[in-house]
Design a protein around this motif. Structure first.
Motif: not given
Length: 109
Positions: A41-45, A51-63, A73-77
């Motif tokens: 996506s080109s949308n920043e959010a 990237l947060a999903a990739k960092m934590t191993g979650l799917t986008l749906e689970d995120l 907390t995920v965003t801060l990390v």
């Protein structure tokens, strides 16, 4: 070897796959992860979510199922890691062994 960091969830949940999630592992992202996120996506959010999903191993749906407090907390990390940290400061822990030495070496270069 340093102990892997995890984000303990204040509000655990059950994933779309039926797994109870009480903590999230943290993995450092690579440049190729950023490239994949930008292709997604080109949308920043959306890029940050990818990237947060990739960092934590979650799917986008689970995120999307994270409680707002855990999401923060995920965003801060994520942001601490993007700045060169290892996430431990956000989680109230000391830096992983060797991280301070590496940071010192980097600042002297």
């Amino acid at each position: 070897m340093a102990e892997a960091l995890h984000i303990p969830l204040k509000f655990p949940f059950t994933s779309a796959g039926g797994t109870r999630i009480e903590q999230l592992p943290i993995r450092r992202l690579k440049r190729k992860d950023i490239a994949a996120a930008q292709r997604h996506s080109s949308n920043e959010a959306d890029v940050e979510d990818f990237l947060a999903a990739k960092m934590t191993g979650l799917t986008l749906e689970d995120l999307g199922e994270l409680d707002i407090a855990d999401s923060q907390t995920v965003t801060l990390v994520f942001r601490e890691m993007a700045g060169g940290g290892d996430g431990s400061q956000v989680l109230g822990r000391g830096a992983a062994p060797g991280a301070e030495d590496a940071a010192q070496r980097d600042s002297e270069s």
